[in-house]
Design a protein around this motif. Sequence first.
Motif, PDB file in Angstrom:
ATOM      1  N   ASP A  18      65.318-131.619  55.790  1.00 10.29           N
ATOM      2  CA  ASP A  18      64.676-130.551  56.567  1.00 10.29           C
ATOM      3  C   ASP A  18      63.223-130.353  56.138  1.00 10.29           C
ATOM      4  OD1 ASP A  18      64.350-128.574  58.442  1.00 10.29           O
ATOM      5  OD2 ASP A  18      65.220-127.010  57.196  1.00 10.29           O
ATOM      6  N   ILE A  19      62.481-131.449  56.080  1.00 12.30           N
ATOM      7  CA  ILE A  19      61.075-131.386  55.673  1.00 12.30           C
ATOM      8  C   ILE A  19      60.235-130.704  56.751  1.00 12.30           C
ATOM      9  CG2 ILE A  19      59.038-132.776  55.138  1.00 12.30           C
ATOM     10  CD1 ILE A  19      61.021-134.731  53.725  1.00 12.30           C
ATOM     11  N   ASP A  20      60.504-130.999  58.011  1.00  9.38           N
ATOM     12  CA  ASP A  20      59.757-130.341  59.090  1.00  9.38           C
ATOM     13  C   ASP A  20      59.931-128.833  59.045  1.00  9.38           C
ATOM     14  OD1 ASP A  20      58.726-132.728  60.068  1.00  9.38           O
ATOM     15  OD2 ASP A  20      60.365-133.012  61.499  1.00  9.38           O
ATOM     16  N   GLY A  21      61.145-128.362  58.744  1.00 11.20           N
ATOM     17  CA  GLY A  21      61.384-126.921  58.630  1.00 11.20           C
ATOM     18  C   GLY A  21      60.598-126.305  57.490  1.00 11.20           C
ATOM     19  N   LEU A  22      60.529-127.010  56.362  1.00 15.06           N
ATOM     20  CA  LEU A  22      59.760-126.520  55.222  1.00 15.06           C
ATOM     21  C   LEU A  22      58.282-126.427  55.569  1.00 15.06           C
ATOM     22  CD1 LEU A  22      59.453-125.739  52.218  1.00 15.06           C
ATOM     23  CD2 LEU A  22      59.278-128.181  51.730  1.00 15.06           C
ATOM     24  N   VAL A  23      57.751-127.472  56.185  1.00 13.33           N
ATOM     25  CA  VAL A  23      56.331-127.481  56.562  1.00 13.33           C
ATOM     26  C   VAL A  23      56.039-126.361  57.555  1.00 13.33           C
ATOM     27  CG1 VAL A  23      54.515-128.827  57.698  1.00 13.33           C
ATOM     28  CG2 VAL A  23      56.046-129.941  56.054  1.00 13.33           C
ATOM     29  N   ARG A  24      56.930-126.160  58.508  1.00 10.06           N
ATOM     30  CA  ARG A  24      56.765-125.093  59.496  1.00 10.06           C
ATOM     31  C   ARG A  24      56.732-123.718  58.808  1.00 10.06           C
ATOM     32  NH1 ARG A  24      60.245-126.842  62.562  1.00 10.06           N
ATOM     33  NH2 ARG A  24      62.058-125.744  61.740  1.00 10.06           N
ATOM     34  N   ARG A  25      57.694-123.483  57.913  1.00  9.32           N
ATOM     35  CA  ARG A  25      57.736-122.194  57.197  1.00  9.32           C
ATOM     36  C   ARG A  25      56.511-122.007  56.314  1.00  9.32           C
ATOM     37  NH1 ARG A  25      63.213-123.832  56.762  1.00  9.32           N
ATOM     38  NH2 ARG A  25      62.796-124.554  54.655  1.00  9.32           N
ATOM     39  N   ALA A  26      56.041-123.087  55.692  1.00  9.33           N
ATOM     40  CA  ALA A  26      54.867-122.993  54.812  1.00  9.33           C
ATOM     41  C   ALA A  26      53.621-122.595  55.600  1.00  9.33           C
ATOM     42  CB  ALA A  26      54.643-124.323  54.096  1.00  9.33           C
ATOM     43  N   GLY A  27      53.579-122.976  56.858  1.00  6.09           N
ATOM     44  CA  GLY A  27      52.430-122.632  57.695  1.00  6.09           C
ATOM     45  C   GLY A  27      52.475-121.224  58.248  1.00  6.09           C
ATOM     46  N   GLU A  28      53.490-120.460  57.906  1.00  6.08           N
ATOM     47  CA  GLU A  28      53.651-119.097  58.423  1.00  6.08           C
ATOM     48  C   GLU A  28      53.292-118.035  57.391  1.00  6.08           C
ATOM     49  OE1 GLU A  28      57.730-119.090  59.698  1.00  6.08           O
ATOM     50  OE2 GLU A  28      57.295-120.302  61.474  1.00  6.08           O
ATOM     51  N   GLY A  29      52.213-118.257  56.650  1.00  2.06           N
ATOM     52  CA  GLY A  29      51.740-117.260  55.708  1.00  2.06           C
ATOM     53  C   GLY A  29      52.340-117.340  54.315  1.00  2.06           C
ATOM     54  N   VAL A  30      53.030-118.406  53.994  1.00  6.20           N
ATOM     55  CA  VAL A  30      53.584-118.578  52.645  1.00  6.20           C
ATOM     56  C   VAL A  30      52.430-118.861  51.692  1.00  6.20           C
ATOM     57  CG1 VAL A  30      55.039-120.075  51.222  1.00  6.20           C
ATOM     58  CG2 VAL A  30      55.794-119.390  53.494  1.00  6.20           C
ATOM     59  N   GLY A  31      52.436-118.242  50.521  1.00  4.86           N
ATOM     60  CA  GLY A  31      51.361-118.434  49.554  1.00  4.86           C
ATOM     61  C   GLY A  31      51.549-119.636  48.652  1.00  4.86           C
ATOM     62  N   GLU A  32      52.819-119.950  48.322  1.00  7.26           N
ATOM     63  CA  GLU A  32      53.081-121.044  47.390  1.00  7.26           C
ATOM     64  C   GLU A  32      54.452-121.645  47.667  1.00  7.26           C
ATOM     65  OE1 GLU A  32      53.202-121.878  42.555  1.00  7.26           O
ATOM     66  OE2 GLU A  32      53.219-119.820  43.284  1.00  7.26           O
ATOM     67  N   VAL A  33      54.522-122.960  47.543  1.00  6.04           N
ATOM     68  CA  VAL A  33      55.791-123.673  47.590  1.00  6.04           C
ATOM     69  C   VAL A  33      56.002-124.269  46.205  1.00  6.04           C
ATOM     70  CG1 VAL A  33      57.040-125.657  48.543  1.00  6.04           C
ATOM     71  CG2 VAL A  33      55.669-124.209  50.048  1.00  6.04           C
ATOM     72  N   ILE A  34      57.119-123.920  45.581  1.00  6.52           N
ATOM     73  CA  ILE A  34      57.453-124.450  44.256  1.00  6.52           C
ATOM     74  C   ILE A  34      58.513-125.526  44.442  1.00  6.52           C
ATOM     75  CG2 ILE A  34      58.345-123.939  41.957  1.00  6.52           C
ATOM     76  CD1 ILE A  34      57.427-121.003  42.460  1.00  6.52           C
TER      77      ILE A  34
END
Length: 93
Positions: A18-34
Motif C-alpha cells: 500500500d505504497i500509493d496509500g502512504l504517499v497519498r496520506r503523506a501529501g495531506e498535511g503529514v509532518g513526518e513519516v517514520i
Amino acid sequence: MLGGTLSALDGIGPEDLDIDGLVRRAGEGVGEVIIALNATVEGQTTAHYLVDRLAPTGVTVSRLAHGVPVGGELDYLDEGTLSAALKARRSVG
C-alpha cells in the motif's frame, strides 16, 4: 501500514504493497513519516524506495535507529550491526 516489504525473490513489488496509500496520506498535511522496517535487504530496499516516492510530498522522512541494542554485548555483534551503530553514532559531550 504497507503490508510487507519489497522482495524480488518472493515476487513482491510496489504494486503489492500500500505504497500509493502512504504517499497519498503523506501529501495531506503529514509532518513526518517514520519508517520502521527490519534491518534486512528487503527492509533496506523498501526504505530507499519509500524515500524516493515520498520526496515529492515534501514530508520529512526518518527511520528508526539500527545498531547495538541497549545492554548488548559487543562480543556477540556481527560486522553489519557494528557498522550500522558506528554510522549512527552521536556526540556525548
